[in-house]
Design a protein around this motif. Structure first.
Motif, PDB file in Angstrom:
ATOM      1  N   THR B 425       0.829  -1.198   0.000  1.00 24.58           N
ATOM      2  CA  THR B 425       0.000   0.000   0.000  1.00 24.58           C
ATOM      3  C   THR B 425       0.867   1.254   0.000  1.00 24.58           C
ATOM      4  N   VAL B 426       2.119   1.079   0.364  1.00 27.36           N
ATOM      5  CA  VAL B 426       3.057   2.196   0.297  1.00 27.36           C
ATOM      6  C   VAL B 426       4.202   1.759  -0.603  1.00 27.36           C
ATOM      7  N   SER B 427       4.647   2.666  -1.460  1.00 21.98           N
ATOM      8  CA  SER B 427       5.686   2.301  -2.414  1.00 21.98           C
ATOM      9  C   SER B 427       7.001   2.030  -1.697  1.00 21.98           C
ATOM     10  N   ILE B 428       7.517   0.821  -1.825  1.00 21.31           N
ATOM     11  CA  ILE B 428       8.774   0.475  -1.152  1.00 21.31           C
ATOM     12  C   ILE B 428       9.928   1.225  -1.805  1.00 21.31           C
ATOM     13  N   ALA B 429      10.053   1.058  -3.104  1.00 18.69           N
ATOM     14  CA  ALA B 429      11.210   1.630  -3.802  1.00 18.69           C
ATOM     15  C   ALA B 429      11.247   3.140  -3.595  1.00 18.69           C
ATOM     16  N   GLU B 430      10.085   3.805  -3.776  1.00 25.98           N
ATOM     17  CA  GLU B 430      10.146   5.268  -3.775  1.00 25.98           C
ATOM     18  C   GLU B 430      10.364   5.819  -2.379  1.00 25.98           C
ATOM     19  N   VAL B 431       9.863   5.093  -1.342  1.00 26.48           N
ATOM     20  CA  VAL B 431      10.159   5.550   0.020  1.00 26.48           C
ATOM     21  C   VAL B 431      11.665   5.453   0.255  1.00 26.48           C
ATOM     22  N   LYS B 432      12.256   4.360  -0.257  1.00 25.41           N
ATOM     23  CA  LYS B 432      13.709   4.217  -0.093  1.00 25.41           C
ATOM     24  C   LYS B 432      14.425   5.373  -0.781  1.00 25.41           C
ATOM     25  N   GLU B 433      13.863   5.786  -1.941  1.00 25.90           N
ATOM     26  CA  GLU B 433      14.558   6.829  -2.712  1.00 25.90           C
ATOM     27  C   GLU B 433      14.773   8.080  -1.885  1.00 25.90           C
ATOM     28  N   VAL B 434      13.812   8.368  -0.979  1.00 24.04           N
ATOM     29  CA  VAL B 434      13.973   9.607  -0.206  1.00 24.04           C
ATOM     30  C   VAL B 434      14.724   9.355   1.104  1.00 24.04           C
ATOM     31  N   LEU B 435      15.193   8.123   1.304  1.00 24.80           N
ATOM     32  CA  LEU B 435      16.021   7.845   2.493  1.00 24.80           C
ATOM     33  C   LEU B 435      17.489   8.104   2.133  1.00 24.80           C
ATOM     34  N   PRO B 436      18.329   8.427   3.138  1.00 24.89           N
ATOM     35  CA  PRO B 436      19.786   8.479   2.865  1.00 24.89           C
ATOM     36  C   PRO B 436      20.283   7.074   2.538  1.00 24.89           C
ATOM     37  N   PRO B 437      20.981   6.914   1.406  1.00 21.01           N
ATOM     38  CA  PRO B 437      21.453   5.577   1.030  1.00 21.01           C
ATOM     39  C   PRO B 437      22.529   5.086   2.002  1.00 21.01           C
ATOM     40  N   PRO B 438      22.634   3.758   2.166  1.00 21.30           N
ATOM     41  CA  PRO B 438      23.680   3.227   3.066  1.00 21.30           C
ATOM     42  C   PRO B 438      25.074   3.544   2.518  1.00 21.30           C
TER      43      PRO B 438
ATOM     44  N   TYR C  48      23.143  -4.325  -9.861  1.00 22.64           N
ATOM     45  CA  TYR C  48      21.838  -4.494  -9.239  1.00 22.64           C
ATOM     46  C   TYR C  48      21.651  -3.442  -8.164  1.00 22.64           C
ATOM     47  N   SER C  49      20.413  -2.880  -8.074  1.00 18.53           N
ATOM     48  CA  SER C  49      20.165  -1.948  -6.961  1.00 18.53           C
ATOM     49  C   SER C  49      18.690  -2.002  -6.601  1.00 18.53           C
ATOM     50  N   PRO C  50      18.323  -1.840  -5.322  1.00 18.53           N
ATOM     51  CA  PRO C  50      16.926  -1.866  -4.914  1.00 18.53           C
ATOM     52  C   PRO C  50      16.168  -0.665  -5.473  1.00 18.53           C
ATOM     53  N   ILE C  51      16.855   0.435  -5.692  1.00 17.01           N
ATOM     54  CA  ILE C  51      16.199   1.631  -6.222  1.00 17.01           C
ATOM     55  C   ILE C  51      17.141   2.283  -7.220  1.00 17.01           C
ATOM     56  N   PRO C  52      16.599   3.087  -8.120  1.00 17.24           N
ATOM     57  CA  PRO C  52      17.473   3.816  -9.036  1.00 17.24           C
ATOM     58  C   PRO C  52      18.175   4.945  -8.295  1.00 17.24           C
ATOM     59  N   ARG C  53      19.521   5.058  -8.505  1.00 10.77           N
ATOM     60  CA  ARG C  53      20.269   6.148  -7.861  1.00 10.77           C
ATOM     61  C   ARG C  53      21.079   6.887  -8.917  1.00 10.77           C
ATOM     62  N   HIS C  54      21.093   8.198  -8.782  1.00 11.04           N
ATOM     63  CA  HIS C  54      21.849   9.000  -9.755  1.00 11.04           C
ATOM     64  C   HIS C  54      23.313   8.645  -9.696  1.00 11.04           C
ATOM     65  N   GLU C  55      23.838   8.385  -8.468  1.00  9.50           N
ATOM     66  CA  GLU C  55      25.260   8.038  -8.364  1.00  9.50           C
ATOM     67  C   GLU C  55      25.583   6.906  -9.318  1.00  9.50           C
ATOM     68  N   LEU C  56      24.743   5.883  -9.310  1.00  6.49           N
ATOM     69  CA  LEU C  56      24.997   4.724 -10.173  1.00  6.49           C
ATOM     70  C   LEU C  56      24.931   5.132 -11.632  1.00  6.49           C
ATOM     71  N   GLU C  57      23.865   5.868 -11.987  1.00  6.32           N
ATOM     72  CA  GLU C  57      23.708   6.289 -13.397  1.00  6.32           C
ATOM     73  C   GLU C  57      24.957   7.033 -13.851  1.00  6.32           C
TER      74      GLU C  57
END
Lengths: 993, 447, 182
Positions: B425-438, C48-57
């Motif tokens: 019900t909530v977008s997993i990928a897009e929520v991650k997008e706005v998180l600081p990446p590891p 492979y990545s869980p989400i698209p990232r500009h860094e990768l692009e």
């Protein structure tokens, strides 16, 4: 119209009684047949798909209008006026057309029945029934045998007289509205009880003292036709239209066509008439007849000043009316209806006769000589006396035919019936009287029988069976009487023998067969009788029409008036008439009591609240209809409803206004239709079915009215109602654009010369009588939906009569404008482009086609129609046995085979009777000619008694409709929307000069 | 959402959202049961309508469109916020949409599914609905493309297709994510639905591009659809319908009702699925700001309508609007005005904007108000149609009207409930997008 | 797994490609790995990545996806189709309604517009699908780890068994927390 006549004549030619006989012979009975062509041996005068017209005579009232019955595959499907009849000139009222629903009525008595031990009815064989009757008559030993008939100045009536003479009984004829006052009044004034013929067509000033000559008085269709010629602006005469003043306590259908309403106190109409006569005589306003002097004494006592107070009218008004009346050089005063409902009714009529006499109208416009059949009807007094005899047990055998006194004389008559030894009814329906009978010998319907009648001296109208009896077990009462008389042959033979006498008188140089054939073809023998001179009788000088308060206690004057279409109640079993909104009240399926707004405010009642009206003779509960068209001190209730029997459509519906009336006759043998009663609120309420919108015109161009002065001032080419909205500088551009649009639409079938069908409706002729509405129901298979659905505005009437009061400064209506609103067949129709499936589209000849089979029922077209003349099939009204079935067997036999019966879920609307258009076009194509102007006549135009509707091709510069469309009085409804309607209305002209 | 607590990691997001797909509780089944029984009511009513005819509904001449069309417009309106949030806000790169757009989009699709039923139910011969489709037929007849109803058909059809594929596109990476955590039948389902998504750079490359263009197409679409719906009325000459303001007026109203409905749905979802971490009060505040904006536009439109009616000097226009405000339907009109124009003004107060209970209540009222707006526009304009004084009526809905309407709610919520339990019900990928990446310890962060 | 007919089987289950898969926990580590790989002349590797990232692009520096062409062509085709639909069907059987021209453009614009959107959107989807499928076909069946859809990044370097060691070292060097060969 003559192309019309010829066509009709050709149709009728070669049609003889034999036609009907052959039909019966080859067994296409009423039973719906599965075969496409039901003939084994085809009768020579029947071509499948082609209508045959039988000339006959309407028997719905005593007027005796000539009719043409349209027969398809052996079934009568429509009734139209016979253009040759001098009575109705090819026109017909709603009641006459609804006779079909009497013929096919699902509640008809299908065979002879006898009362059984259980008190119910059991079928009986004809022979057994007749034997039983014969024995009963024998047992009566010529004492107390009475045959009660309706108005029946006919061979049948004479036959009944013969029979009664033979068995030592007597015949009493009775009509609930029998014009006793009129006859008594004529006797008072001229010493003759005859009912003269009134020449409205040549009147220059019509003054009606309560006489509803457009709806229920004597011969409505004939009078309306004449009235339209006199009162319609350029109605066949020069532009000098007659003025029409109506005197009466309420505005009836007739009253609302007046130019001025004089609401004199009920019962004082006679004084007004005398006062007017006094003014005319004393001031020598007219060329007085020699013997007018004899009136001096009488008139002296009735000066305007003397009667002003009693009549409740200003002196000047009376004087003005008198001046106008005399100055018109063609004044015609008629009295009847409400003005003749009081104990002094005869005097009132006499007074009005005097008024006619002094201006010399008698002999010119009031023609004794060609007397009307109403003169031969028995009086209410006769019935009252009969009732008394019955109650006293002096009547042993009572035979009833064509009358239903148990309904029009409730209480007294049914009680008296109980005392009668043996009661026989010849009624075709299980009406109240028949329900109380011991033996029912159902007569065939007038459309199934041979008979004749004498509607007017000199006119011998013939009736021939238009089809084989719907119910084979019914039998012509004439045949029954003949067999009881022990005479050989059928009633038809008897009739022919009678006509041999006429042949001797009129058939010079013709064999009887030829004479008879012609009579049958033309619907009778139409002769003229010269008017005879009548002189003032001695009694005329002694009349005293002083106001008499109506009988009965109570503080309210209640006027009981005949319903314009249900009449005394005989129409109540016909759904067409029940669903037809009353021309004035616009109420259907129910009765009402008319209450003036002031009175209503005083009592705190709203439309639909029930009032309990209590007179010394009875009481009824009636729902209020608040209207300014009735005097504040008067309540008015219609007759017609309140049946306790008489079939599914009539039974237990609303109230019976006759309950309020006195059962005894008054001085001149008439009945008093006005009583004093009390009115009390009951707290009950009912959503009465009314099609009435906002009663007064809203100034949105729905109807236009001109004063006579303005109308006369108009010249050809004037457009007083033409509002140009486009500014000059834009005009050219707009026109150019319009032409491009048209070019882009000239594709496929739309190329080349095309007709543009159009209507012209002259509102100065339209009286609102609603004959056109019934004609539309009959022609186009419109479903009747019943009261419950009508309360939700689901009636299917393609043609809606909109009634707008014309009020004076005080807000009192001085008459009304009636505007028939049907599909306007717009050139730029808003309904068309919104239909997703092209069900609504424009035909090359300019109609708004509505293709039922294509329609999916989005109803967008109706939403976008500014005239709101599209109607939707909410249910399947044709489903046999369905809850909303409109044509229960055998009523479905009157369906017009040329018109689709619409399915549930499709939109429908006025088609300009496209089936008639195509029929005429095909005929023309076969004869390799163009369609003639006037050859196509829509059902509404055909029926219209005042000839207000004209149909034709607007592209044909010689057509009548083209000329009318260019008339300066012409206007389009809601022209501002640029819908370019094909219907042109001609503004009503009010003669307030 | 850079200020999000550090424990909100990619893994946390995935597992939190995946948890919402766990086996349903009794409460869920109760809700589903309620929805299905409502639907049953609707179906039974429809059977009656088919057998006996539309007469069972309250229609009375000249009110030939009523509750059914009201519901149609209502549901189409609901359908508008979804694509707005997912597409337009996506183009505006506003981060807060990520947490709420999936719900909104699902709602959109199901609302269109619901709306699409009404035109079929309300026509007189429902069994011929396909005659509106341009297909070669033995009658040689094509539909009339000048009819706004056909525009409707195309607009709604397009909108349904596009918003559906848009929803599915967004779902694919998330389904892949839950697929890799799921077991049993769910695993099979998600394997099928995720169409072999692996998250390779190639996939992402085409996916992100395509998604951008879909958003770019959906944006004008969402504006067009309700404009077309509004033209069903604006194209007619009925006073009260025939107005140029209708397209923007309806679009604003649609988004307004849509956002309200999103709030109505999200508040309970957030509570039941314990998504407080992901859907913060800030999201609701932003939604309510959107409501405030569109609500004000709608209010302005109301004022405009009345002003123009007066200013035009056109007697029929004036009569129509007088009838609206003070005629027999005054109650409907004033309900609409209060719920849509006045109540939302409370949202100016931050306290109310940030109080979910208050928001929930207000959103319900807005929904009611918007339903009445359509009722007033459709029914009242027809009932008081001032052209012909002799064809006016006072219309009252019957059980049939209410039955079908109840059925539509059942139908909508059935689909929605089925969705929330089976898809993220909530977008997993897009929520991650706005998180600081590891990142490796000590690495400088730039999100 | 569901069995597929041959052509589809070749498309969706291409022959295995030998190589080395590195699993990364951190974005920047993945970026480093990509950079070093490209410096090392590798081009055919997969990330492979869980989400698209500009860094990768940015690190990958790939050309813009051809999907936009699909969108453009689809949109134009849709508009044309809308025009044909409305005009042909109007003139096929000319029926006049409301006194308007048989083929009147203004109302038809609505249809054309909707068709533009519809076709544009659908062909965009096709664009994505085709491009993704053919890319996968090019790569062949390669190693993959379920965590990539959750929180791990991955780099797969196709390498013949001989060259695998070098690739392994390279990935380890740039901080792969796990390296698999296959």
């Amino acid at each position: 119209m003559d192309g019309m006549n010829r066509r009709r004549f050709l149709k009728v030619l070669g049609v003889t009684g034999a036609g009907a006989a052959t039909l019966s012979a080859c067994g296409i009975g009423p039973e719906p047949t599965e075969k496409l062509i039901p003939y084994l041996i085809q009768p020579e005068d029947q071509i499948p798909g082609t209508a045959t017209y039988y000339a006959s005579t309407c028997r719905e009232c005593a007027a005796g209008c000539g009719i043409h019955v349209r027969v398809r595959e052996g079934r009568a499907v429509k009734i139209e006026g016979n253009p040759e009849s001098p009575i109705n000139r090819g026109r017909l009222c709603a009641r006459g057309q609804a006779a079909l629903q009497g013929l096919y009525n699902p509640d008809r008595v299908t065979g002879p029945m006898v009362r059984n031990a259980a008190g119910g009815f059991a079928p009986i064989a004809w022979d057994a029934a007749i034997t039983q009757l014969r024995t009963k008559l024998g047992a009566a030993q010529a004492r107390g045998i009475v045959f009660l008939t309706g108005a029946d100045a006919s061979t049948f009536g004479d036959l009944v007289d013969d029979w009664m003479r033979q068995v030592g009984g007597r015949r009493v004829s009775y009509e609930a509205f029998g014009f006793e006052a009129l006859r008594a009044g004529n006797r008072l004034a001229f010493g003759t009880a005859a009912v003269p013929d009134y020449d409205f067509a040549n009147a220059k000033y019509v003054l009606s003292f309560g006489a509803d000559f457009l709806d229920t008085w004597l011969s409505p269709v004939a009078f309306q036709n004449g009235f339209a010629r006199a009162h319609g602006f350029d109605g066949g005469r020069d532009a000098s239209m007659a003025k029409f003043v109506f005197v009466g306590p309420r505005l009836s259908l007739t009253g609302m066509n007046a130019d001025e309403w004089v609401a004199a106190l009920p019962g004082t109409e006679g004084l007004l008439a005398l006062a007017m006569a006094q003014v005319i005589v004393s001031r020598r306003l007219a060329a007085l007849p020699a013997d007018a002097g004899r009136l001096a004494g009488l008139l002296a006592a009735h000066t305007p000043s003397a009667v002003a107070a009693t009549t409740g009218l200003e002196e000047q008004l009376i004087v003005r009316l008198a001046r106008e009346f005399a100055a018109s050089q063609g004044g015609l005063a008629v009295a009847g209806g409400m003005a003749a409902q009081y104990a002094n009714g005869a005097e009132i009529v006499a007074a009005v006769n005097i008024l006619n006499y002094v201006v010399g109208a008698v002999g010119k416009l009031v023609k004794f000589g060609p007397d009307l059949a109403a003169g031969d009807i028995g009086t209410f007094g006769d019935l009252a006396q009969l009732t008394a005899e019955m109650a006293a047990g002096h009547v042993s055998v009572l035979l009833v035919h064509g009358a239903n006194p148990a309904h029009s004389l409730p209480g007294a008559f049914p009680q008296a019936l109980g005392k009668v030894g043996y009661k026989v009814s010849f009624s075709s329906y299980m009406d109240e009287t028949a329900a109380a009978a011991d033996l029912i010998l159902p007569d065939v319907h007038p459309l199934e029988q041979w008979n004749d009648s004498r509607p007017r001296a000199g006119v011998y109208a013939l009736q021939q069976p238009a089809m084989q009896p719907v119910f084979p077990e019914t039998r012509h009462t004439g045949d029954v009487v003949l067999s009881l008389l022990g005479r050989p042959g059928s009633f038809r033979d008897h009739l022919q023998n009678r006509w041999r006498e006429l042949h001797k008188r009129f058939g010079a140089g013709k064999s009887f067969e030829q004479f008879w054939m012609e009579a049958v073809q033309h619907g009778g023998l139409y002769g003229d009788v010269p008017a005879r001179v009548v002189r003032l009788a001695e009694s005329a000088t002694r009349i005293s029409p002083a106001a008499m308060p109506p009988e009965g206690g109570g503080d309210q004057t209640v006027v009981v008036f005949p319903h314009p279409v249900l009449h005394d109640g005989r129409g109540a079993n016909k759904p067409w008439l029940q669903e037809l909104p009353d021309p004035v009240a616009k109420i259907a399926w129910h009765g009402w009591v008319e209450v003036h707004p002031e009175t209503a405010a005083r009592w705190g009642v709203a439309t639909g609240d029930f009032l309990l009206l209590k007179s010394p003779f009875g009481a009824v509960k009636a729902p209020v209809w608040i209207t300014p068209s009735v005097r504040p001190d008067v309540l008015a209730v219609p007759t017609g409803q309140g049946h306790s029997a008489f079939g599914r459509y009539a039974k237990d519906r609303s109230f019976n206004a006759f309950e309020l009336l006195r059962a005894e006759a008054n001085g001149y043998g008439g009945r008093s239709f006005a009583v004093r009663a009390t009115a009390t609120k009951t707290g009950e309420h009912r959503k009465i079915v009314t099609t009435e919108g906002s009663p007064r015109e809203r100034g949105e161009g729905s109807v236009e009215v001109l004063t006579l002065a303005r109308a006369k001032a108009l010249h050809a080419g004037d457009h007083p109602f033409h509002h140009e909205e486009t500014p000059e500088y834009a005009k050219e551009a707009v026109e150019w654009w319009g032409e491009r649009q048209v070019e882009k639409a000239e594709l496929g079938n739309y190329r080349g010369e095309q007709p543009r069908w159009g209507l012209a409706v002259d509102l100065s002729k339209c009286t609102g009588c609603s004959a056109c509405v019934t004609a539309c129901y009959a022609e186009n298979n419109l479903a009747t939906v019943g009261e419950a659905l009508m309360q939700r505005g689901r009636e299917m009437a393609w043609l809606r009569l909109e009634r707008y009061w014309q009020t004076d400064e005080a807000g009192t209506p001085q008459g009304a404008v009636n505007s028939p609103m049907m599909c306007q067949q717009c050139g730029n129709a808003p309904c068309e482009p919104v239909c997703p499936v092209y069900a609504a589209y424009h035909t090359p000849d300019g109609l708004n086609g509505q293709v039922y089979n294509r329609c999916v029922g989005t109803r967008y077209c109706s939403n976008n129609c500014p005239y709101k003349v599209r109607y939707f099939n909410w249910y399947n009204y044709a489903e046999p046995g369905g809850q909303w079935e409109a044509w229960p067997e055998p009523l479905h036999m009157l369906l017009n085979p040329d018109v689709t019966v619409r399915e549930k879920g499709v939109m429908e609307k006025c088609t300009f009777c496209v089936q008639r258009i195509r029929g005429a076009q095909n005929k023309a194509r076969l004869e390799d000619r163009n369609v003639r102007d006037g050859e196509i006549v829509t059902a509404c135009a055909q029926a219209c008694p005042s000839e207000a509707i004209v149909f034709g091709d607007l592209h044909d510069r010689n057509s009548q409709v083209y000329k009318l469309a260019g008339n300066p009085r012409g206007y389009h409804v809601l022209a501002g929307l640029n819908t370019k309607p094909a219907v042109t209305y001609l503004a009503r002209v009010v003669n307030n000069g | 959402m850079a200020d999000a607590p550090t424990r909100v990691t990619y893994d946390y997001v995935t597992r939190t959202i995946a948890r919402t797909l766990g086996n349903p509780t009794r409460g869920y089944f109760l809700l589903l049961g309620a929805a299905v029984s409502l639907l049953a009511v609707g179906i039974v009513t429809l059977l009656f309508l088919l057998r006996y005819g539309l007469g069972l509904a309250g229609y009375s001449h000249p009110v030939y469109w009523a509750v059914f069309i009201t519901c149609f417009v209502f549901w189409v309106g609901i359908a508008h916020s979804g694509t707005l949030i997912s597409a337009i806000l996506f183009l505006f790169r506003s981060g807060w949409r990520t947490a709420v757009y999936r719900t909104a989009e699902a709602m959109t699709v199901f609302a269109v599914m619901t709306a699409g039923l009404f035109p079929l139910i309300h026509i007189g011969r429902q069994w011929y609905f396909y005659w509106l489709v341009p297909y070669p037929n033995e009658r040689g007849l094509w539909p009339n493309f000048k009819s706004p109803l056909i525009w409707d058909e195309f607009a709604i059809g397009t909108y349904f297709t596009v918003s559906t594929v848009f929803l599915i596109m967004g779902l694919i990476p998330d389904i892949a994510a839950v697929r890799d955590l799921a077991t049993g039948w769910r695993k099979k389902l998600y394997t099928l639905c995720s169409v072999g998504w692996r998250g390779t750079n190639e996939e992402w490359r085409h996916y992100t591009r395509g998604y951008l263009y879909l958003a770019a197409l959906a944006t004008p679409l969402v504006l067009s659809v309700h404009s077309v719906v509004s033209w069903d009325f604006a194209m007619a000459i009925v006073p009260g319908w025939h107005a140029t303001i209708f397209a923007p007026y309806f679009v604003a109203g649609a988004i307004y009702s849509g956002c309200a409905m999103v709030i109505t749905l999200l508040v309970p979802i957030r509570k039941l699925f314990q998504l407080e971490e992901l859907i913060s009060v800030k999201h609701f505040e932003n939604l309510s700001k959107l409501c405030l904006l569109t609500g004000s536009i709608v209010g302005y439109a109301y004022v405009c309508e009345y002003f123009i009616a007066w200013f035009s000097g056109n007697p029929t226009e004036r009569a129509a609007f007088w009838y609206r405000a003070f005629g027999p339907y005054w109650w409907a009109t004033w309900t609409m005005l209060i719920c849509n124009a006045f109540l939302p003004l409370l949202l100016w107060v931050k306290k109310i904007r940030t109080n979910l209970t208050a928001l929930f209540v207000i959103s319900i009222f807005v929904n009611i108000g918007m339903w009445f707006e359509r009722y007033v526009i459709i029914v009242v304009s027809l009932a008081g149609e001032p052209y012909t004084p002799w064809a006016n009526a006072v219309y009252n809905p019957t059980w049939a009207d209410w039955g079908i309407m109840a059925g539509s709610f059942g139908w909508f919520f059935m689909w929605f409930l089925l969705f929330v339990k089976n898809f993220p019900t909530v977008s997993i990928a897009e929520v991650k997008e706005v998180l600081p990446p590891p990142r490796r310890a000590g690495a400088r962060t730039h999100a | 797994m569901i069995p597929l007919p041959k052509p589809l089987h070749d498309l969706f289950r291409p022959p295995p490609t030998p190589g080395v898969l590195g699993v990364f926990a951190h974005l920047d580590a993945t970026v480093d790995a990509i950079k070093t790989l490209r410096a090392g002349g590798h081009t055919e590797f997969t990330v492979y990545s869980p989400i698209p990232r500009h860094e990768l692009e940015d690190a990958l520096g790939q050309p813009v996806s051809p999907v936009r062409m699909f969108t453009l062509v689809g949109g134009i085709a849709g508009c044309a189709f809308g025009a044909w639909l409305t005009l042909y069907m109007s003139y096929d059987w000319p029926l006049v309604v409301g006194g308007k021209p048989v083929g009147s453009i203004p109302p038809y614009v609505v249809i054309m517009f909707e068709m533009t959107i519809l076709f544009g959107a659908l062909s965009t989807i096709l664009g994505i699908v085709f491009n993704a499928i053919f890319a996968a076909r090019r790569l062949g069946t390669i190693q993959w780890d379920p965590r990539f859809t959750n929180d791990k990044f991955g780099v797969f370097v196709p390498a013949a068994p001989g060259a695998a060691a070098a690739a392994e070292a390279l990935l380890k060097g740039s901080g792969a927390e796990e390296v698999r060969r296959g």
